[in-house]
Design a protein around this motif. Structure first.
Motif, PDB file in Angstrom:
ATOM      1  N   ALA A  37       0.829  -1.207   0.000  1.00 46.57           N
ATOM      2  CA  ALA A  37       0.000   0.000   0.000  1.00 46.57           C
ATOM      3  C   ALA A  37       0.864   1.257   0.000  1.00 46.57           C
ATOM      4  O   ALA A  37       0.517   2.264  -0.635  1.00 46.57           O
ATOM      5  CB  ALA A  37      -0.940  -0.006   1.195  1.00 46.57           C
ATOM      6  N   GLY A  38       1.991   1.201   0.698  1.00 44.28           N
ATOM      7  CA  GLY A  38       2.903   2.333   0.702  1.00 44.28           C
ATOM      8  C   GLY A  38       3.432   2.646  -0.686  1.00 44.28           C
ATOM      9  O   GLY A  38       3.561   3.817  -1.077  1.00 44.28           O
ATOM     10  N   PHE A  39       3.718   1.602  -1.449  1.00 45.58           N
ATOM     11  CA  PHE A  39       4.177   1.781  -2.825  1.00 45.58           C
ATOM     12  C   PHE A  39       3.091   2.446  -3.674  1.00 45.58           C
ATOM     13  O   PHE A  39       3.348   3.397  -4.415  1.00 45.58           O
ATOM     14  CB  PHE A  39       4.569   0.430  -3.427  1.00 45.58           C
ATOM     15  CG  PHE A  39       4.918   0.482  -4.885  1.00 45.58           C
ATOM     16  CD1 PHE A  39       6.186   0.863  -5.300  1.00 45.58           C
ATOM     17  CD2 PHE A  39       3.980   0.151  -5.858  1.00 45.58           C
ATOM     18  CE1 PHE A  39       6.509   0.916  -6.649  1.00 45.58           C
ATOM     19  CE2 PHE A  39       4.291   0.199  -7.203  1.00 45.58           C
ATOM     20  CZ  PHE A  39       5.564   0.584  -7.604  1.00 45.58           C
ATOM     21  N   ILE A  40       1.857   1.954  -3.552  1.00 45.99           N
ATOM     22  CA  ILE A  40       0.753   2.516  -4.333  1.00 45.99           C
ATOM     23  C   ILE A  40       0.476   3.951  -3.902  1.00 45.99           C
ATOM     24  O   ILE A  40       0.224   4.833  -4.739  1.00 45.99           O
ATOM     25  CB  ILE A  40      -0.498   1.634  -4.185  1.00 45.99           C
ATOM     26  CG1 ILE A  40      -0.255   0.270  -4.832  1.00 45.99           C
ATOM     27  CG2 ILE A  40      -1.723   2.312  -4.800  1.00 45.99           C
ATOM     28  CD1 ILE A  40      -1.363  -0.730  -4.614  1.00 45.99           C
ATOM     29  N   TYR A  41       0.529   4.191  -2.605  1.00 40.72           N
ATOM     30  CA  TYR A  41       0.310   5.550  -2.087  1.00 40.72           C
ATOM     31  C   TYR A  41       1.306   6.525  -2.701  1.00 40.72           C
ATOM     32  O   TYR A  41       0.936   7.636  -3.113  1.00 40.72           O
ATOM     33  CB  TYR A  41       0.437   5.537  -0.569  1.00 40.72           C
ATOM     34  CG  TYR A  41       0.085   6.850   0.104  1.00 40.72           C
ATOM     35  CD1 TYR A  41      -1.223   7.141   0.467  1.00 40.72           C
ATOM     36  CD2 TYR A  41       1.077   7.798   0.380  1.00 40.72           C
ATOM     37  CE1 TYR A  41      -1.551   8.345   1.085  1.00 40.72           C
ATOM     38  CE2 TYR A  41       0.763   9.000   0.995  1.00 40.72           C
ATOM     39  CZ  TYR A  41      -0.556   9.271   1.347  1.00 40.72           C
ATOM     40  OH  TYR A  41      -0.873  10.464   1.939  1.00 40.72           O
ATOM     41  N   ASP A  42       2.556   6.111  -2.803  1.00 40.23           N
ATOM     42  CA  ASP A  42       3.581   6.979  -3.369  1.00 40.23           C
ATOM     43  C   ASP A  42       3.327   7.278  -4.847  1.00 40.23           C
ATOM     44  O   ASP A  42       3.709   8.346  -5.346  1.00 40.23           O
ATOM     45  CB  ASP A  42       4.965   6.347  -3.200  1.00 40.23           C
ATOM     46  CG  ASP A  42       5.464   6.401  -1.762  1.00 40.23           C
ATOM     47  OD1 ASP A  42       4.914   7.195  -0.971  1.00 40.23           O
ATOM     48  OD2 ASP A  42       6.388   5.633  -1.431  1.00 40.23           O
ATOM     49  N   GLN A  43       2.677   6.347  -5.556  1.00 40.03           N
ATOM     50  CA  GLN A  43       2.377   6.576  -6.971  1.00 40.03           C
ATOM     51  C   GLN A  43       1.286   7.623  -7.168  1.00 40.03           C
ATOM     52  O   GLN A  43       1.251   8.322  -8.188  1.00 40.03           O
ATOM     53  CB  GLN A  43       1.930   5.268  -7.641  1.00 40.03           C
ATOM     54  CG  GLN A  43       2.852   4.083  -7.477  1.00 40.03           C
ATOM     55  CD  GLN A  43       4.256   4.337  -7.964  1.00 40.03           C
ATOM     56  OE1 GLN A  43       4.465   4.700  -9.123  1.00 40.03           O
ATOM     57  NE2 GLN A  43       5.229   4.161  -7.080  1.00 40.03           N
ATOM     58  N   LEU A  44       0.389   7.736  -6.187  1.00 43.20           N
ATOM     59  CA  LEU A  44      -0.799   8.563  -6.366  1.00 43.20           C
ATOM     60  C   LEU A  44      -0.849   9.818  -5.496  1.00 43.20           C
ATOM     61  O   LEU A  44      -1.685  10.694  -5.735  1.00 43.20           O
ATOM     62  CB  LEU A  44      -2.060   7.725  -6.080  1.00 43.20           C
ATOM     63  CG  LEU A  44      -2.309   6.512  -6.974  1.00 43.20           C
ATOM     64  CD1 LEU A  44      -3.564   5.767  -6.505  1.00 43.20           C
ATOM     65  CD2 LEU A  44      -2.444   6.910  -8.432  1.00 43.20           C
ATOM     66  N   LYS A  45       0.002   9.931  -4.507  1.00 47.05           N
ATOM     67  CA  LYS A  45      -0.152  10.978  -3.483  1.00 47.05           C
ATOM     68  C   LYS A  45      -0.054  12.391  -4.044  1.00 47.05           C
ATOM     69  O   LYS A  45      -0.635  13.327  -3.477  1.00 47.05           O
ATOM     70  CB  LYS A  45       0.865  10.777  -2.371  1.00 47.05           C
ATOM     71  CG  LYS A  45       2.313  10.933  -2.808  1.00 47.05           C
ATOM     72  CD  LYS A  45       3.266  10.687  -1.643  1.00 47.05           C
ATOM     73  CE  LYS A  45       4.721  10.856  -2.073  1.00 47.05           C
ATOM     74  NZ  LYS A  45       5.660  10.578  -0.973  1.00 47.05           N
ATOM     75  N   ASP A  46       0.668  12.591  -5.149  1.00 44.54           N
ATOM     76  CA  ASP A  46       0.839  13.933  -5.707  1.00 44.54           C
ATOM     77  C   ASP A  46      -0.087  14.217  -6.884  1.00 44.54           C
ATOM     78  O   ASP A  46       0.044  15.263  -7.539  1.00 44.54           O
ATOM     79  CB  ASP A  46       2.298  14.128  -6.148  1.00 44.54           C
ATOM     80  CG  ASP A  46       3.271  14.057  -4.975  1.00 44.54           C
ATOM     81  OD1 ASP A  46       2.904  14.511  -3.876  1.00 44.54           O
ATOM     82  OD2 ASP A  46       4.385  13.534  -5.155  1.00 44.54           O
ATOM     83  N   TRP A  47      -1.014  13.301  -7.150  1.00 49.89           N
ATOM     84  CA  TRP A  47      -1.930  13.467  -8.281  1.00 49.89           C
ATOM     85  C   TRP A  47      -3.021  14.468  -7.886  1.00 49.89           C
ATOM     86  O   TRP A  47      -3.806  14.215  -6.971  1.00 49.89           O
ATOM     87  CB  TRP A  47      -2.524  12.113  -8.648  1.00 49.89           C
ATOM     88  CG  TRP A  47      -3.341  12.103  -9.894  1.00 49.89           C
ATOM     89  CD1 TRP A  47      -3.367  13.039 -10.885  1.00 49.89           C
ATOM     90  CD2 TRP A  47      -4.260  11.085 -10.293  1.00 49.89           C
ATOM     91  NE1 TRP A  47      -4.237  12.672 -11.884  1.00 49.89           N
ATOM     92  CE2 TRP A  47      -4.806  11.480 -11.537  1.00 49.89           C
ATOM     93  CE3 TRP A  47      -4.676   9.890  -9.721  1.00 49.89           C
ATOM     94  CZ2 TRP A  47      -5.736  10.711 -12.217  1.00 49.89           C
ATOM     95  CZ3 TRP A  47      -5.607   9.120 -10.391  1.00 49.89           C
ATOM     96  CH2 TRP A  47      -6.133   9.525 -11.628  1.00 49.89           C
ATOM     97  N   GLU A  48      -3.077  15.568  -8.585  1.00 51.98           N
ATOM     98  CA  GLU A  48      -3.973  16.660  -8.198  1.00 51.98           C
ATOM     99  C   GLU A  48      -5.444  16.381  -8.523  1.00 51.98           C
ATOM    100  O   GLU A  48      -6.324  17.092  -8.026  1.00 51.98           O
ATOM    101  CB  GLU A  48      -3.529  17.957  -8.888  1.00 51.98           C
ATOM    102  CG  GLU A  48      -2.163  18.442  -8.415  1.00 51.98           C
ATOM    103  CD  GLU A  48      -1.748  19.740  -9.072  1.00 51.98           C
ATOM    104  OE1 GLU A  48      -2.462  20.187  -9.996  1.00 51.98           O
ATOM    105  OE2 GLU A  48      -0.714  20.313  -8.665  1.00 51.98           O
ATOM    106  N   ASP A  49      -5.728  15.356  -9.319  1.00 49.34           N
ATOM    107  CA  ASP A  49      -7.110  15.064  -9.714  1.00 49.34           C
ATOM    108  C   ASP A  49      -7.887  14.275  -8.663  1.00 49.34           C
ATOM    109  O   ASP A  49      -9.097  14.065  -8.815  1.00 49.34           O
ATOM    110  CB  ASP A  49      -7.133  14.288 -11.037  1.00 49.34           C
ATOM    111  CG  ASP A  49      -6.661  15.129 -12.208  1.00 49.34           C
ATOM    112  OD1 ASP A  49      -6.476  16.345 -12.023  1.00 49.34           O
ATOM    113  OD2 ASP A  49      -6.470  14.571 -13.309  1.00 49.34           O
ATOM    114  N   ILE A  50      -7.208  13.808  -7.626  1.00 47.15           N
ATOM    115  CA  ILE A  50      -7.878  12.970  -6.634  1.00 47.15           C
ATOM    116  C   ILE A  50      -7.565  13.418  -5.214  1.00 47.15           C
ATOM    117  O   ILE A  50      -6.566  14.091  -4.954  1.00 47.15           O
ATOM    118  CB  ILE A  50      -7.488  11.476  -6.783  1.00 47.15           C
ATOM    119  CG1 ILE A  50      -6.006  11.261  -6.393  1.00 47.15           C
ATOM    120  CG2 ILE A  50      -7.769  10.956  -8.190  1.00 47.15           C
ATOM    121  CD1 ILE A  50      -5.619   9.806  -6.231  1.00 47.15           C
TER     122      ILE A  50
END
Length: 330
Positions: free
Chosen positions: A24-37
Motif C-alpha cells: 500500500a505504501g508503494f501505491i500511495y507513493d504513486q498517487l499521493k501527488d496526483w492533483e485530480d484525486i
C-alpha cells in the motif's frame, strides 16, 4: 473539475497484514501527488478497527462512504491492497459490489477461484494448462490420510500447502513419510483444504499479466533467485533476505516464453481476471512448463516483480494505475 475521492484500503489482519502495508505504501507513493484525486488511506487493523493514515478511527458505510465521527466522504473508487483475507479471498470486493463502488482488480468469484489452490488447479486442468502434479485432502480422517500417503509413495518429495493462503504461509517441504501426517496437521491450521504437490526441480519464473488499452498484456518472465531451496515468507519480505529478483529472466528459450504467455493469457481470460495479476510458473529441468499459481493482487514491495516487469515491458505503473482510476471511477 471535481476531484475524485479514492480509497486505498490495506492491512486486513491476516498473516499477510504487514506485507499489505508495504504494498500500500508503494501505491500511495504513486498517487499521493496526483492533483485530480483526494487519496484516503484506511488500514483494517489487526484488532478489527479501521484507521486512516493519521490514526483516526473511521468506517466504510452505506453506498460507499468513508465515515468519521464528524463528517462523511463519498468515495468514487477503491484500491483493495489487501494480500490474503479479506482482499484476495473476494470478501472486500463483495462489499464494494453491494456499495456500487468501483474498484481495482477482479471480482469476488475470480478472487475466490484463484486464491484457493485446489479450485485453481481444477480450472487449469479444464483449460488444458499443465500444472504441478498434486492431490488434495479435506480432513485428517483415515481415508484422506490414505489418499495422501498413496500420493507420497508415488512422489516421495512433495510440498504440503494450505490451499487458501499466500506468501508461502502454511507451506512445508516433506521428503520423509514419517513427517507427512504431522505436516498435514500443521497445514490444516491455515486452511480447510490442503494440497500436496510433487516437488519440481527447476526454475521459478513469473509473468505480469495486465490490461492495457483494452488488451491483455503478458510480459516475458522474470525470475526469483533464492539461495535456499524454498522461497519462504522470510525470504520474500525480510529486509535481510538474500533472494534477488530480475524483471527479465536470462537463458529462457523463446518457445518457453511464448508458451508461458499463452498459458497466462488463457487463464486470465477464462477465470475472468480483471486489471492485473501475476502468473507464476515452474520451468522444470526437463524443459516442462507448469503453471504454479495466479495472484490476483500481486505484491508491490521493493523486490516484487509485478511492477518491475510492467516497467521493463515499457509501461509505467503509475500511468497505468491513473488511467484505470480516471476511467472507472463513478
Amino acid at each position: 473539475m471535481t476531484k475524485k475521492n479514492v480509497l486505498l484500503i490495506c492491512g486486513g489482519g491476516s498473516s499477510e497484514h504487514d506485507v499489505s502495508l508495504i504494498s500500500a505504501g508503494f501505491i500511495y507513493d504513486q498517487l499521493k501527488d496526483w492533483e485530480d484525486i483526494n487519496l484516503y488511506w484506511v488500514e483494517i487493523c489487526k484488532d478489527g478497527s479501521r484507521k486512516d493514515k493519521e490514526g483516526n478511527l473511521c468506517e466504510l458505510r452505506k453506498s460507499g462512504e468513508l465515515v468519521y465521527p464528524d463528517k462523511s466522504i463519498e468515495l468514487h473508487f477503491a484500491i483493495p491492497c489487501i494480500h490474503g483475507y479479506p482482499g484476495e479471498t473476494g470478501d472486500i470486493q463483495s462489499v464494494f459490489e453491494m456499495m456500487g463502488l468501483p474498484y481495482l482488480g477482479c471480482g469476488p468469484e475470480a478472487n475466490i477461484l484463484c486464491f484457493n489452490k485446489v479450485s485453481t488447479k481444477l480450472w487449469l486442468d479444464n483449460l488444458g494448462i499443465p500444472n504441478t502434479p498434486s492431490c488434495y485432502v479435506s480432513s485428517l480422517e483415515a481415508d484422506q490420510k490414505e489418499k495422501a500417503l498413496e500420493f507420497f509413495e508415488k512422489n516421495p518429495d512433495v510440498y504440503i500447502k494450505a490451499a487458501s493462503q499466500g506468501s508461502s504461509i502454511g507451506c512445508y517441504h516433506c521428503t520423509d513419510s514419517k513427517d507427512l501426517f504431522n505436516l498435514l496437521e500443521e497445514a490444516f491450521k491455515y486452511s480447510s483444504y490442503v494440497l500436496i504437490e510433487k516437488t519440481i526441480k527447476g526454475r521459478e519464473l513469473e509473468t505480469s499479466a495486465y490490461e492495457f488499452d483494452g488488451e491483455i498484456i503478458v510480459t516475458a518472465p522474470g525470475e526469483i533467485i533464492c539461495p535456499n531451496e524454498f522461497y519462504t515468507y522470510e525470504e520474500k519480505y525480510d529486509g535481510k533476505s538474500e533472494t534477488t529478483t530480475t524483471p527479465k529472466a536470462i537463458n529462457v528459450p523463446e518457445e518457453v516464453v511464448t508458451l508461458m504467455k499463452k498459458y497466462a493469457s488463457t487463464a486470465f481470460k477464462a477465470l475472468k481476471i480483471k486489471h492485473l495479476s501475476r502468473v507464476d510458473f515452474f520451468l522444470a529441468d526437463d524443459g516442462q512448463v507448469y503453471l504454479n499459481e495466479i495472484n490476483t493482487f500481486p505484491g508491490m514491495t521493493p523486490i516484487s516483480l509485478f511492477p518491475l516487469m510492467m516497467e521493463h515491458n515499457g509501461h509505467s505503473f503509475k500511468t497505468w494505475l491513473k488511467a484505470i482510476v480516471s476511467k472507472e471511477s463513478r
